[in-house]
Write an enzyme that holds these catalytic residues in place. Structure first.
Site, mmCIF file in Angstrom:
data_model
loop_
_atom_site.group_PDB
_atom_site.id
_atom_site.type_symbol
_atom_site.label_atom_id
_atom_site.label_comp_id
_atom_site.label_asym_id
_atom_site.label_seq_id
_atom_site.Cartn_x
_atom_site.Cartn_y
_atom_site.Cartn_z
ATOM 1 N N PRO A 85 6.605 -33.261 5.385
ATOM 2 C CA PRO A 85 7.926 -32.931 4.754
ATOM 3 C C PRO A 85 9.001 -32.956 5.939
ATOM 4 O O PRO A 85 10.025 -32.694 5.342
ATOM 5 C CB PRO A 85 7.272 -31.657 3.878
ATOM 6 C CG PRO A 85 6.515 -31.175 4.703
ATOM 7 C CD PRO A 85 5.829 -32.092 5.217
ATOM 8 N N GLY A 86 8.853 -32.673 7.013
ATOM 9 C CA GLY A 86 9.834 -32.728 8.098
ATOM 10 C C GLY A 86 9.921 -31.462 9.128
ATOM 11 O O GLY A 86 10.668 -31.196 9.769
ATOM 12 N N ALA A 87 8.735 -30.685 9.223
ATOM 13 C CA ALA A 87 8.815 -29.424 10.045
ATOM 14 C C ALA A 87 8.815 -29.838 11.436
ATOM 15 O O ALA A 87 9.347 -29.233 12.317
ATOM 16 C CB ALA A 87 7.448 -28.635 9.578
ATOM 17 N N TRP A 88 8.103 -30.944 11.742
ATOM 18 C CA TRP A 88 8.106 -31.118 13.204
ATOM 19 C C TRP A 88 9.412 -31.938 13.662
ATOM 20 O O TRP A 88 9.941 -31.520 14.747
ATOM 21 C CB TRP A 88 7.021 -32.554 13.444
ATOM 22 C CG TRP A 88 5.659 -32.124 13.907
ATOM 23 C CD1 TRP A 88 4.893 -30.820 13.311
ATOM 24 C CD2 TRP A 88 4.753 -32.434 14.713
ATOM 25 N NE1 TRP A 88 3.725 -30.631 13.756
ATOM 26 C CE2 TRP A 88 3.551 -31.565 14.674
ATOM 27 C CE3 TRP A 88 4.526 -33.334 15.655
ATOM 28 C CZ2 TRP A 88 2.475 -32.017 15.432
ATOM 29 C CZ3 TRP A 88 3.510 -33.805 16.251
ATOM 30 C CH2 TRP A 88 2.423 -32.897 16.365
ATOM 31 N N ASP A 114 8.249 -41.955 7.459
ATOM 32 C CA ASP A 114 6.960 -41.874 6.695
ATOM 33 C C ASP A 114 6.846 -42.715 5.633
ATOM 34 O O ASP A 114 7.783 -43.355 5.277
ATOM 35 C CB ASP A 114 7.061 -40.194 6.241
ATOM 36 C CG ASP A 114 5.726 -39.847 5.805
ATOM 37 O OD1 ASP A 114 5.182 -38.809 6.645
ATOM 38 O OD2 ASP A 114 5.053 -40.056 4.817
ATOM 39 N N ASP A 131 6.135 -47.911 6.690
ATOM 40 C CA ASP A 131 4.920 -47.841 7.498
ATOM 41 C C ASP A 131 5.067 -47.961 8.857
ATOM 42 O O ASP A 131 5.552 -49.155 9.741
ATOM 43 C CB ASP A 131 3.892 -48.718 6.842
ATOM 44 C CG ASP A 131 2.787 -48.965 7.331
ATOM 45 O OD1 ASP A 131 2.379 -48.105 8.292
ATOM 46 O OD2 ASP A 131 2.049 -49.533 6.936
ATOM 47 N N ASP A 156 2.224 -36.871 13.906
ATOM 48 C CA ASP A 156 1.165 -36.005 13.292
ATOM 49 C C ASP A 156 0.812 -36.734 12.016
ATOM 50 O O ASP A 156 0.328 -35.921 11.042
ATOM 51 C CB ASP A 156 1.983 -34.743 12.934
ATOM 52 C CG ASP A 156 1.285 -33.344 12.304
ATOM 53 O OD1 ASP A 156 -0.060 -33.297 12.841
ATOM 54 O OD2 ASP A 156 1.541 -32.810 11.545
ATOM 55 N N LYS A 196 -1.816 -36.812 16.614
ATOM 56 C CA LYS A 196 -2.877 -36.196 16.088
ATOM 57 C C LYS A 196 -4.077 -37.128 16.023
ATOM 58 O O LYS A 196 -3.759 -38.295 15.680
ATOM 59 C CB LYS A 196 -2.595 -35.629 14.925
ATOM 60 C CG LYS A 196 -3.686 -34.909 14.088
ATOM 61 C CD LYS A 196 -3.626 -34.395 12.573
ATOM 62 C CE LYS A 196 -2.684 -34.986 11.862
ATOM 63 N NZ LYS A 196 -2.280 -33.969 10.789
HETATM 64 C C1 SAM Z 1 0.122 -34.055 8.081
HETATM 65 S S1 SAM Z 1 1.600 -35.096 7.515
HETATM 66 C C2 SAM Z 1 2.779 -34.662 8.468
HETATM 67 C C3 SAM Z 1 3.469 -33.348 8.578
HETATM 68 C C4 SAM Z 1 4.757 -33.513 9.490
HETATM 69 N N1 SAM Z 1 4.240 -33.469 10.829
HETATM 70 C C5 SAM Z 1 5.569 -32.134 9.094
HETATM 71 O O1 SAM Z 1 5.541 -31.231 10.148
HETATM 72 O O2 SAM Z 1 6.100 -31.666 8.149
HETATM 73 C C6 SAM Z 1 1.000 -36.547 7.830
HETATM 74 C C7 SAM Z 1 1.959 -37.723 7.158
HETATM 75 O O3 SAM Z 1 1.489 -38.961 7.741
HETATM 76 C C8 SAM Z 1 2.212 -39.842 6.657
HETATM 77 N N2 SAM Z 1 1.661 -41.122 6.933
HETATM 78 C C9 SAM Z 1 0.443 -41.616 6.867
HETATM 79 N N3 SAM Z 1 0.235 -42.843 7.077
HETATM 80 C C10 SAM Z 1 1.383 -43.298 7.667
HETATM 81 C C11 SAM Z 1 2.100 -44.544 8.187
HETATM 82 N N4 SAM Z 1 1.301 -45.585 8.067
HETATM 83 N N5 SAM Z 1 3.333 -44.549 8.506
HETATM 84 C C12 SAM Z 1 3.976 -43.529 8.090
HETATM 85 N N6 SAM Z 1 3.726 -42.352 7.844
HETATM 86 C C13 SAM Z 1 2.326 -42.248 7.515
HETATM 87 C C14 SAM Z 1 1.674 -39.159 5.311
HETATM 88 O O4 SAM Z 1 2.556 -39.619 4.394
HETATM 89 C C15 SAM Z 1 1.906 -37.829 5.553
HETATM 90 O O5 SAM Z 1 3.344 -37.349 5.133
#
Ligand code: SAM
Length: 242
Positions: A85-88, A114, A131, A156, A196
């Site tokens: 959701p945008g924390a990083w 995302d 993507d 992440d 990650k």
């Molecule tokens: C653990 S969350 C990230 C949290 C984020 N770092 C934060 O601090 O708010 C993982 C995110 O990776 C995204 N994701 C997964 N595959 C993806 C892709 N191929 N392209 C873009 N985002 C992707 C997911 O939709 C999800 O929102």
């Protein structure tokens, strides 16, 4: 105030001791829901994220990595992959000064991507429903970046967990490997990448791929990353264009 529930993909803790502390209002929920809620309610990083206005507890993972390794500084350009959701991105905006809150230091830039929608954040440009593994996204990023280059790539990202540990591990490694193509296209020589991964049999493949183009690659596990999760991060520094 924006306060979404962060469905970050760390695995569910199964401690019966935690459940004993569960308030009565948890009754009627499934066991997995109860365990998840109890864990959230008793997690100091969840509480700290609320008081410090972060969208998700994962902010503290990036803060710790950056406090230790100093990747983000005012004026740098950052790509945040899997940003919802945008924390990083919030941490990156503060540290590279992309909202221009500190007029005495250079102003950087943050672009988050995302598959999901990300609520707007001052100082960040979000590419939602895109993507990061797709070459068209790389081209779009190159067009948006100041001087077409980034100094830091953060990831992440994580696939939706299937519950099959090896499969999830393989999918995440393959997503991370695609970041090497992104780096080749947009990362400035000398730049850094944090990604990650879930530990497993193919982790060495990712490490080897990173080591081919970065001078220094190390594994880090910040305190905010749950001990019972196989989640780890590769920190790759000093990019060398091939
Ligand atoms: C653990 S969350 C990230 C949290 C984020 N770092 C934060 O601090 O708010 C993982 C995110 O990776 C995204 N994701 C997964 N595959 C993806 C892709 N191929 N392209 C873009 N985002 C992707 C997911 O939709 C999800 O929102």
């Amino acid at each position: 105030m924006f306060r979404p529930v962060c469905l970050c993909t760390s695995r569910i803790h199964s401690s019966a001791a935690l459940l004993k502390k569960a308030p009565l209002k948890l009754k009627g929920r499934s066991g997995a829901e109860q365990r998840w809620l109890v864990r959230q309610l008793s997690d100091p990083f969840v509480k700290a994220a609320q008081t410090q206005n972060y969208r998700c507890r994962s902010a503290f993972k990036l803060r710790e990595i950056d406090d230790q390794y100093r990747l983000l500084s005012p004026g740098l350009s950052v790509i945040d992959c899997g940003a919802a959701p945008g924390a990083w991105s919030q941490v990156a905006v503060q540290r590279v000064n992309s909202a221009g809150e500190r007029p005495d230091v250079p102003r950087g830039s943050v672009i988050g991507i995302d598959l999901l929608y990300i609520a707007p954040l001052e100082g960040a440009h979000f590419l939602c429903n895109q993507d990061i593994t797709h070459p068209a996204t790389h081209a779009e990023l190159q067009r948006l970046l100041p001087q077409a280059y980034a100094d830091v790539i953060l990831s992440d990202m994580a696939p939706n967990a299937s519950g099959l540990r090896e499969l999830d591990h393989e999918r995440l490694v393959s997503m991370c490997l695609s970041l090497l193509e992104l780096a080749d296209r947009v990362l400035r020589p000398g730049g850094s990448l944090v990604c990650k991964y879930w530990d497993g049999a193919l982790a060495h493949k990712l490490r080897d791929g990173l080591a081919r183009v970065f001078r220094d690659v190390k594994t880090v596990k910040p305190k905010a990353s749950r001990k019972d999760s196989s989640e780890l991060y590769f920190l790759a520094r000093t990019f060398r264009r091939t």
